[in-house]
Scaffold this motif. Structure first.
Motif, PDB file in Angstrom:
ATOM      1  N   ASN A 444       0.815  -1.177  -0.103  1.00  0.00           N
ATOM      2  CA  ASN A 444      -0.024   0.093   0.012  1.00  0.00           C
ATOM      3  C   ASN A 444       0.761   1.110  -0.029  1.00  0.00           C
ATOM      4  O   ASN A 444       0.361   2.240   0.117  1.00  0.00           O
ATOM      5  N   SER A 445       2.247   1.044  -0.146  1.00  0.00           N
ATOM      6  CA  SER A 445       2.972   2.143  -0.003  1.00  0.00           C
ATOM      7  C   SER A 445       3.086   3.077  -1.392  1.00  0.00           C
ATOM      8  O   SER A 445       3.356   2.354  -2.473  1.00  0.00           O
ATOM      9  N   ARG A 446       3.178   4.342  -1.350  1.00  0.00           N
ATOM     10  CA  ARG A 446       3.232   5.087  -2.611  1.00  0.00           C
ATOM     11  C   ARG A 446       4.557   5.024  -3.307  1.00  0.00           C
ATOM     12  O   ARG A 446       4.616   5.158  -4.588  1.00  0.00           O
ATOM     13  N   LEU A 447       5.498   4.474  -2.792  1.00  0.00           N
ATOM     14  CA  LEU A 447       7.002   4.262  -3.117  1.00  0.00           C
ATOM     15  C   LEU A 447       7.005   2.857  -3.952  1.00  0.00           C
ATOM     16  O   LEU A 447       8.033   2.790  -4.511  1.00  0.00           O
ATOM     17  N   TYR A 448       6.151   1.847  -3.698  1.00  0.00           N
ATOM     18  CA  TYR A 448       6.214   0.647  -4.216  1.00  0.00           C
ATOM     19  C   TYR A 448       5.349   0.502  -5.452  1.00  0.00           C
ATOM     20  O   TYR A 448       4.084   0.829  -5.400  1.00  0.00           O
ATOM     21  N   HIS A 449       5.852  -0.118  -6.519  1.00  0.00           N
ATOM     22  CA  HIS A 449       4.912  -0.381  -7.618  1.00  0.00           C
ATOM     23  C   HIS A 449       4.769  -1.950  -8.132  1.00  0.00           C
ATOM     24  O   HIS A 449       6.102  -2.413  -7.990  1.00  0.00           O
ATOM     25  N   GLU A 450       3.892  -2.238  -8.743  1.00  0.00           N
ATOM     26  CA  GLU A 450       3.866  -3.520  -8.972  1.00  0.00           C
ATOM     27  C   GLU A 450       2.981  -3.655 -10.313  1.00  0.00           C
ATOM     28  O   GLU A 450       1.842  -2.990 -10.590  1.00  0.00           O
ATOM     29  N   ALA A 451       3.145  -4.574 -11.177  1.00  0.00           N
ATOM     30  CA  ALA A 451       2.569  -5.113 -12.331  1.00  0.00           C
ATOM     31  C   ALA A 451       2.570  -6.436 -12.894  1.00  0.00           C
ATOM     32  O   ALA A 451       3.800  -6.943 -12.624  1.00  0.00           O
ATOM     33  N   GLN A 452       1.593  -7.053 -13.704  1.00  0.00           N
ATOM     34  CA  GLN A 452       1.515  -8.189 -14.043  1.00  0.00           C
ATOM     35  C   GLN A 452       1.058  -8.075 -15.474  1.00  0.00           C
ATOM     36  O   GLN A 452       0.086  -7.650 -15.863  1.00  0.00           O
ATOM     37  N   VAL A 453       2.158  -8.072 -16.473  1.00  0.00           N
ATOM     38  CA  VAL A 453       2.116  -7.639 -17.904  1.00  0.00           C
ATOM     39  C   VAL A 453       2.553  -8.487 -18.818  1.00  0.00           C
ATOM     40  O   VAL A 453       3.534  -9.422 -18.274  1.00  0.00           O
ATOM     41  N   PRO A 454       2.554  -8.698 -20.004  1.00  0.00           N
ATOM     42  CA  PRO A 454       2.813  -9.715 -20.827  1.00  0.00           C
ATOM     43  C   PRO A 454       4.207  -8.840 -21.522  1.00  0.00           C
ATOM     44  O   PRO A 454       5.033  -9.825 -22.030  1.00  0.00           O
ATOM     45  N   GLU A 455       4.593  -7.569 -21.422  1.00  0.00           N
ATOM     46  CA  GLU A 455       5.807  -7.139 -21.647  1.00  0.00           C
ATOM     47  C   GLU A 455       6.065  -5.958 -21.092  1.00  0.00           C
ATOM     48  O   GLU A 455       4.998  -5.204 -20.461  1.00  0.00           O
ATOM     49  N   PHE A 456       7.237  -5.602 -21.025  1.00  0.00           N
ATOM     50  CA  PHE A 456       7.690  -4.511 -20.052  1.00  0.00           C
ATOM     51  C   PHE A 456       9.116  -3.998 -20.517  1.00  0.00           C
ATOM     52  O   PHE A 456       9.942  -4.571 -21.110  1.00  0.00           O
ATOM     53  N   GLN A 457       9.161  -2.628 -20.667  1.00  0.00           N
ATOM     54  CA  GLN A 457      10.383  -1.923 -21.185  1.00  0.00           C
ATOM     55  C   GLN A 457      10.927  -0.806 -20.241  1.00  0.00           C
ATOM     56  O   GLN A 457      10.361  -0.088 -19.497  1.00  0.00           O
ATOM     57  N   ILE A 458      12.335  -0.742 -20.140  1.00  0.00           N
ATOM     58  CA  ILE A 458      12.970   0.057 -19.248  1.00  0.00           C
ATOM     59  C   ILE A 458      14.095   0.891 -20.069  1.00  0.00           C
ATOM     60  O   ILE A 458      14.745   0.232 -21.101  1.00  0.00           O
ATOM     61  N   ASP A 459      14.342   2.026 -20.100  1.00  0.00           N
ATOM     62  CA  ASP A 459      15.118   2.904 -20.863  1.00  0.00           C
ATOM     63  C   ASP A 459      15.931   3.785 -19.943  1.00  0.00           C
ATOM     64  O   ASP A 459      15.475   4.113 -18.997  1.00  0.00           O
ATOM     65  N   ALA A 460      17.203   3.999 -20.095  1.00  0.00           N
ATOM     66  CA  ALA A 460      18.105   4.621 -19.294  1.00  0.00           C
ATOM     67  C   ALA A 460      19.184   5.577 -20.050  1.00  0.00           C
ATOM     68  O   ALA A 460      19.574   5.054 -21.285  1.00  0.00           O
ATOM     69  N   ALA A 461      19.381   6.701 -19.757  1.00  0.00           N
ATOM     70  CA  ALA A 461      20.222   7.767 -20.341  1.00  0.00           C
ATOM     71  C   ALA A 461      21.575   7.140 -20.329  1.00  0.00           C
ATOM     72  O   ALA A 461      22.367   7.155 -21.361  1.00  0.00           O
ATOM     73  N   GLN A 462      22.182   6.566 -19.195  1.00  0.00           N
ATOM     74  CA  GLN A 462      23.439   6.017 -18.921  1.00  0.00           C
ATOM     75  C   GLN A 462      23.027   4.651 -18.860  1.00  0.00           C
ATOM     76  O   GLN A 462      22.256   4.118 -18.543  1.00  0.00           O
ATOM     77  N   PRO A 463      24.187   3.706 -19.293  1.00  0.00           N
ATOM     78  CA  PRO A 463      24.187   2.422 -19.324  1.00  0.00           C
ATOM     79  C   PRO A 463      24.034   1.785 -17.957  1.00  0.00           C
ATOM     80  O   PRO A 463      24.602   2.411 -16.915  1.00  0.00           O
ATOM     81  N   ILE A 464      23.211   0.688 -17.876  1.00  0.00           N
ATOM     82  CA  ILE A 464      22.735   0.166 -16.607  1.00  0.00           C
ATOM     83  C   ILE A 464      23.104  -1.455 -16.995  1.00  0.00           C
ATOM     84  O   ILE A 464      22.967  -1.904 -17.989  1.00  0.00           O
ATOM     85  N   ARG A 465      23.391  -1.984 -15.715  1.00  0.00           N
ATOM     86  CA  ARG A 465      23.620  -3.332 -15.898  1.00  0.00           C
ATOM     87  C   ARG A 465      22.659  -4.078 -15.538  1.00  0.00           C
ATOM     88  O   ARG A 465      21.644  -4.067 -14.386  1.00  0.00           O
ATOM     89  N   VAL A 466      22.007  -5.092 -16.199  1.00  0.00           N
ATOM     90  CA  VAL A 466      20.755  -5.719 -16.305  1.00  0.00           C
ATOM     91  C   VAL A 466      21.168  -7.312 -15.719  1.00  0.00           C
ATOM     92  O   VAL A 466      21.506  -8.046 -16.733  1.00  0.00           O
ATOM     93  N   ALA A 467      20.724  -7.721 -14.688  1.00  0.00           N
ATOM     94  CA  ALA A 467      21.256  -8.931 -14.289  1.00  0.00           C
ATOM     95  C   ALA A 467      19.902 -10.057 -14.570  1.00  0.00           C
ATOM     96  O   ALA A 467      18.969  -9.378 -14.608  1.00  0.00           O
ATOM     97  N   HIS A 468      20.281 -11.205 -14.758  1.00  0.00           N
ATOM     98  CA  HIS A 468      19.374 -12.038 -15.006  1.00  0.00           C
ATOM     99  C   HIS A 468      19.779 -13.716 -14.672  1.00  0.00           C
ATOM    100  O   HIS A 468      20.653 -14.083 -15.049  1.00  0.00           O
ATOM    101  N   ASP A 469      18.952 -14.278 -14.188  1.00  0.00           N
ATOM    102  CA  ASP A 469      19.224 -15.834 -13.811  1.00  0.00           C
ATOM    103  C   ASP A 469      20.595 -15.925 -13.159  1.00  0.00           C
ATOM    104  O   ASP A 469      21.320 -17.094 -13.716  1.00  0.00           O
ATOM    105  N   GLY A 470      20.850 -15.298 -12.260  1.00  0.00           N
ATOM    106  CA  GLY A 470      22.277 -15.261 -11.608  1.00  0.00           C
ATOM    107  C   GLY A 470      23.316 -14.914 -12.260  1.00  0.00           C
ATOM    108  O   GLY A 470      24.337 -14.849 -11.656  1.00  0.00           O
TER     109      GLY A 470
END
Length: 501
Positions: A444-470
């Protein structure tokens, strides 16, 4: 003018009150005079157990130990509501409407030696019982209904033992339920997500008693020696399978592609990162995949019911296969479990470090507070809006209940990406998040966000590291996730076994 005098309003009210009091006494006397060995044996111990909330505190402890978030939240809500109700009943209710206790002289076996001397109305035991049961029901209805029956028996015990009139018990029930309802309005319950899923889709595969047509990629050095033991067991159980030694391989994807060209079934023995790479080639070639656990955690293997080599062998021999979801990152990388940016990997490491000797929820809360104090947020654009994200978790299929701490998924074919993230850059954010974590109400916090979707995208001005499956993952300015619904055939099950939860 009327020949008959019209009764005054006060007189009518007095008549109703007198009538109800007389009815209350008659019902009490009827219960007191009723012979019942069952009531004699059970009501007095039950009433004593509920004294000072001991029964409900014990129940709350049991709910907290179940590991189910809704029951844990119910335990916290129940104890808090009970405390408020007890205060109101004893310090306010009994002073507003003082009432003498019933004459319990005719009650022998059921009566306590020392009968209470405070005001009879309302019944504090009944108020506390109703408050706890209704509060738990706010978070978990089945548990609340069950506890409601126990609360009713506690109220009956107060009449049977001669401590209260029925009206006192009814008044206590109303008070306790009212406080619980008010608490639900002031602090709404967490709405755990729930969806209706289609039945698992099984894939017709011929039995392969000796592993005919299998090409298995395996690194004997994986898992601190586990790989060697797995190789020996596979060679013994599936002698017709071809095993490709990966110890000298530098390009796993290319080797998997070559193996897929000659295989009927593609197999892999390794950790989740290795399994994801081989799974990509299996999807591309349209081949079923069999996974033998040979890594450190083997999350995916456990989730498809192949937590041991013998489990996987049994699936292959029986031809038991199903279709599960596959998550694609930037149309190139297959993700079978989870992906993250920001401090989530730090959170997982801290949680594992704190987990020794304490309950998992406590370890998770400590890890969350550690992340808040020591980790830096990343600036990204989500849905066209620039945000500072501290914690970002994304899962292939829905993971556990809603909230900051994802549990284990129950299905691998629900067609959804589970997205959860925590934003920063707000006033008193550490205090607000800490309070939400401790109370279990981060959803219920306004700082927390949640979604269940079939697709999702994140964009960044500076390179970010995307970890996956360890795996640490690569630096990128774009992370586009797309779900391939039931796009991979695996030997196993799409319903996570209870032993893996």
């Amino acid at each position: 003018m009327s020949r008959f005098p019209i009764p005054r309003r006060d007189t009518r009210r007095q008549a109703v009150t007198t009538g109800l009091a007389d009815l209350d006494i008659r019902v009490f006397n009827a219960i007191a005079d009723s012979p019942s060995p069952l009531l004699d044996q059970t009501m007095k111990p039950l009433s004593a157990a509920a004294d000072k909330g001991k029964l409900w505190f014990a129940v709350a402890g049991g709910l907290a130990l179940t590991g189910r978030p809704s029951l844990q939240r119910g335990a916290v809500r129940g104890v808090v509501t009970l405390g408020v109700t007890s205060l109101v009943a004893n310090q306010v209710g009994k002073r507003l409407h003082p009432r003498r206790r019933p004459d319990a002289s005719r009650i022998t076996l059921r009566r306590f030696r020392r009968q209470p001397t405070s005001s009879s109305f309302p019944s504090g035991h009944s108020a506390s019982a109703a408050a706890f049961a209704c509060a738990v029901a706010v978070e978990n209805r089945p548990a609340g209904f069950l506890l409601g029956g126990v609360a009713g028996l506690v109220g009956l015990s107060r009449i049977v033992t001669g401590a209260h009139y029925p009206g006192d018990v009814l008044g206590g029930f109303v008070l306790g339920a009212g406080v619980a309802v008010l608490g639900a309005q002031l602090t709404p319950p967490v709405d755990d997500h729930a969806i209706v899923l289609e039945r698992p889709r099984r894939s017709a595969q011929p039995p392969r008693p000796a592993g005919e047509g299998l090409v298995i990629l395996l690194n004997p050095e994986s898992g601190d020696g586990t790989g060697m033991r797995v190789q020996e067991r596979i060679a013994e159980a599936l002698p017709a399978a071809e095993i490709v030694d990966l110890s000298e391989v530098t390009d796993l994807a290319a080797t998997a592609r070559e193996a897929a060209a000659r295989a009927e079934v593609l197999g892999v023995a390794g950790g989740d990162g290795t399994v994801g790479t081989v799974a990509r080639e299996a999807v591309t070639a349209g081949l079923p995949l069999v996974v033998f656990p040979a890594g450190t955690f083997n999350h995916f293997a456990k989730d498809i019911g192949c937590g041991s080599v013998d489990d996987a062998v049994a699936r292959v021999r029986a031809g038991e296969a199903v279709d599960v979801d596959v998550l694609w990152l930037n149309d190139d990388t297959v993700i079978l479990n989870t992906s993250s940016i920001g401090a989530y990997p730090d959170f997982v490491r801290a949680r594992d470090r704190y987990a020794h000797g304490v309950a998992k929820p406590i370890a998770a809360i400590r890890a969350g507070l550690h992340v808040l104090r020591h980790s830096e947020p990343v600036t990204v654009t989500v849905n066209g809006r620039e945000q500072q994200i501290l914690f970002f978790f994304l899962g292939n299929s829905m993971y556990g209940s809603s909230g900051f701490f994802p549990g284990r998924r129950t299905r691998l074919d629900d067609g959804l990406i589970d997205v959860r993230y925590l934003t920063t850059g707000h006033r008193f954010e550490t205090l607000r998040v800490a309070a939400s974590l401790i109370s279990g109400r981060i959803k219920n916090s306004r700082l927390y966000h949640e979604a269940q979707v079939p697709e999702f995208q994140i964009d960044a001005a500076q390179p970010i590291r995307v970890a996956h499956d360890g795996e640490a993952g690569e630096l990128t300015t774009r992370a586009a996730y797309l779900l391939d619904y039931r796009g991979l055939t695996v030997f196993g099950t799409s319903e996570v076994p209870r032993t893996a939860l």
